[in-house]
Design an enzyme around this catalytic site. Structure first.
Site, PDB file in Angstrom:
ATOM      1  N   GLY A  62       0.868  -1.178   0.000  1.00  0.00           N
ATOM      2  CA  GLY A  62       0.000   0.000   0.000  1.00  0.00           C
ATOM      3  C   GLY A  62       0.905   1.228   0.000  1.00  0.00           C
ATOM      4  CB  ALA A  63       0.957   4.230  -2.182  1.00  0.00           C
ATOM      5  NE  ARG A 104       5.140  -3.595  -4.708  1.00  0.00           N
ATOM      6  CZ  ARG A 104       3.847  -3.697  -4.394  1.00  0.00           C
ATOM      7  NH1 ARG A 104       3.446  -3.498  -3.158  1.00  0.00           N
ATOM      8  NH2 ARG A 104       2.949  -3.996  -5.313  1.00  0.00           N
ATOM      9  CD  GLN A 216      -3.359  -6.795  -3.064  1.00  0.00           C
ATOM     10  OE1 GLN A 216      -4.078  -7.516  -3.753  1.00  0.00           O
ATOM     11  NE2 GLN A 216      -2.220  -6.320  -3.496  1.00  0.00           N
ATOM     12  CG  ASP A 257      -0.152   2.121  -5.672  1.00  0.00           C
ATOM     13  OD1 ASP A 257      -1.319   1.700  -5.741  1.00  0.00           O
ATOM     14  OD2 ASP A 257       0.689   1.694  -4.858  1.00  0.00           O
ATOM     15  CG  ASN A 267      -5.582   2.067  -6.830  1.00  0.00           C
ATOM     16  OD1 ASN A 267      -4.745   2.118  -5.926  1.00  0.00           O
ATOM     17  ND2 ASN A 267      -6.776   1.542  -6.631  1.00  0.00           N
ATOM     18  CE  LYS A 268      -2.629  -4.025  -6.196  1.00  0.00           C
ATOM     19  NZ  LYS A 268      -1.278  -4.488  -6.592  1.00  0.00           N
TER      20      LYS A 268
HETATM   21  O1  MRU Z   1       0.289  -3.992  -4.480  1.00  0.00           O
HETATM   22  P1  MRU Z   1      -0.223  -3.220  -3.297  1.00  0.00           P
HETATM   23  O2  MRU Z   1      -1.012  -4.049  -2.351  1.00  0.00           O
HETATM   24  O3  MRU Z   1       0.877  -2.453  -2.624  1.00  0.00           O
HETATM   25  O4  MRU Z   1      -1.209  -2.163  -3.939  1.00  0.00           O
HETATM   26  C1  MRU Z   1      -1.908  -1.287  -3.117  1.00  0.00           C
HETATM   27  C2  MRU Z   1      -2.879  -0.449  -3.845  1.00  0.00           C
HETATM   28  O5  MRU Z   1      -3.005  -0.512  -5.053  1.00  0.00           O
HETATM   29  C3  MRU Z   1      -3.646   0.554  -3.046  1.00  0.00           C
HETATM   30  O6  MRU Z   1      -4.917   0.727  -3.562  1.00  0.00           O
HETATM   31  C4  MRU Z   1      -2.905   1.884  -3.103  1.00  0.00           C
HETATM   32  O7  MRU Z   1      -1.582   1.728  -2.692  1.00  0.00           O
HETATM   33  C5  MRU Z   1      -3.556   2.916  -2.286  1.00  0.00           C
HETATM   34  S1  MRU Z   1      -3.277   2.547  -0.611  1.00  0.00           S
HETATM   35  C6  MRU Z   1      -3.943   3.557   0.437  1.00  0.00           C
END
Ligand code: MRU
Length: 366
Positions: A62-63, A104, A216, A257, A267-268
């Protein structure tokens, strides 16, 4: 509705503590998100290389949570090393910044946080505030704590701004986990308005897609919302379109992100699909993120979308679901063009199109 931030702090008390800094022995402690929701165990870190590894393996993800972790990863560089001079400390910090940044590629908060800690170190050394490694360590610990504290404050503010977009009885579709686990604070970005609404007695529920391949949504969003008694329904990723078509979704709220100056939202994987369907069905689509997620310099062609291990798709939690030699493409983020974004919700206010003009204006930068 007028909401007082101090009053909110007394009402929102998340139980989860995904990132803990233990000051007595300068140790970073992370809740191991790979094991949730079945096991709550913690990993202890004392150097930047293991911290980068924890980010890469998604022990923390998560960012904003990656950003806070990386900030402390920088602190660890000088907390346990055998560094003998301030010059050497700056060199080691620059090296640690590279190691952490390589963990990452997509979350902007990672680069933002390591740079912020590095700049504080440079400033402290060059302006004579840090005259010893010990003094430098104290400076950097204070800066990493500020990264955490500011994120916490920003999330409450985003929650208050986002409340404007929630009506009593709303069902909100999200994606991935953009909750307290993803930010390290226990509050979250996409979940901030939801948590604020819930704390104020406004009825709100969440629809969480499972979010393959890393799940997630199924593992983390469900877990943290159920723990705090916020109604949540899990759906298969493939059910997103039908659920929206059936009128079960009042708005889409996702985290990010990275967000570009022109309003492109990274985003994801799966977010773009939600945005396009929302646009088609006149459902508002909001991306909620702190200013540390904004990248005002890059253009779409500059941003790297992370691709992860093919086995994340070939298997579910280690169990094969297909042939072990099938070719796999596993991008884990996507990009949503600005035309699908109703508004961006930040701690500085809500940003509406045209984003190219309004993003710098609301964020107060050039
Ligand atoms: O691969 P991840 O689990 O790090 O991805 C997270 C996401 O895509 C979240 O939606 C994003 O970081 C926003 S978190 C508040």
């Amino acid at each position: 509705m007028k909401v007082d931030i101090e009053e909110l702090k007394s009402k929102i008390k998340p139980r989860l503590r995904p990132i803990i800094w233990r000051d007595e022995d300068n140790t970073l402690i992370l809740l191991d998100q790979r094991k949730l929701p079945f096991e709550e165990s913690y990993v202890e870190l004392r150097d930047p290389v293991s911290t980068a590894d924890a980010i890469r393996q998604m022990i923390v993800r998560g960012a904003p949570a990656i950003g806070i972790t990386a900030a402390y990863g920088m602190v660890l560089t000088i907390a346990h090393g055998s560094i003998s001079s301030l010059d050497e400390a700056l060199k080691e910090l620059a090296r640690a910044r590279d190691v952490l940044n390589a963990a990452r590629p997509t979350a902007q908060n990672l680069f933002w946080a390591t740079e912020r800690i590095y700049r504080r170190a440079e400033d402290a050394v060059h302006n004579g505030r840090a005259k010893s490694i010990k003094e430098l360590l104290e400076e950097l610990k204070a800066e990493a704590k500020a990264v955490f504290d500011e994120e916490f404050e920003a999330e409450l503010k985003m929650g208050i701004y986002g409340l404007e977009k929630i009506s009593d009885g709303d069902a909100i579709l999200t994606q991935c986990n953009a909750g307290g686990l993803a930010t390290g604070t226990g509050i979250g970005t996409a979940t901030a308005p939801i948590r604020v609404a819930h704390a104020l007695g406004i009825r709100v529920s969440v629809i969480a897609p499972e979010t393959r391949p890393w799940l997630q949504g199924a593992r983390l969003t469900v877990y943290e919302l159920m723990m705090d008694n916020i109604p949540v329904t899990l759906i298969a990723d493939t059910a997103v379109g039908y659920v929206m078509y059936k009128g079960m979704v009042n708005s889409v709220m996702v985290g990010a992100d990275r967000i570009l100056r022109d309003g492109h939202v990274y985003n994801k994987i799966g977010t773009f699909k939600e945005a396009v369907i929302a646009h088609e069905l006149n459902i508002p689509f909001y991306a909620i993120a702190p200013s540390s997620t904004f990248d005002l310099k890059s253009r779409v062609e500059d941003v790297k979308i992370e691709e992860r291990d093919p086995d994340e798709v070939r298997k579910i939690r280690g169990v094969p679901i297909t042939l072990d030699n099938v070719p796999v493409y596993n991008p884990v983020f996507d990009v949503t063009p600005p035309k699908y974004v109703t508004a961006l919700i930040t701690e500085k206010g809500i940003i509406y199109p045209p984003f190219e003009k309004n993003v710098p204006k609301v964020l107060g930068v050039q």
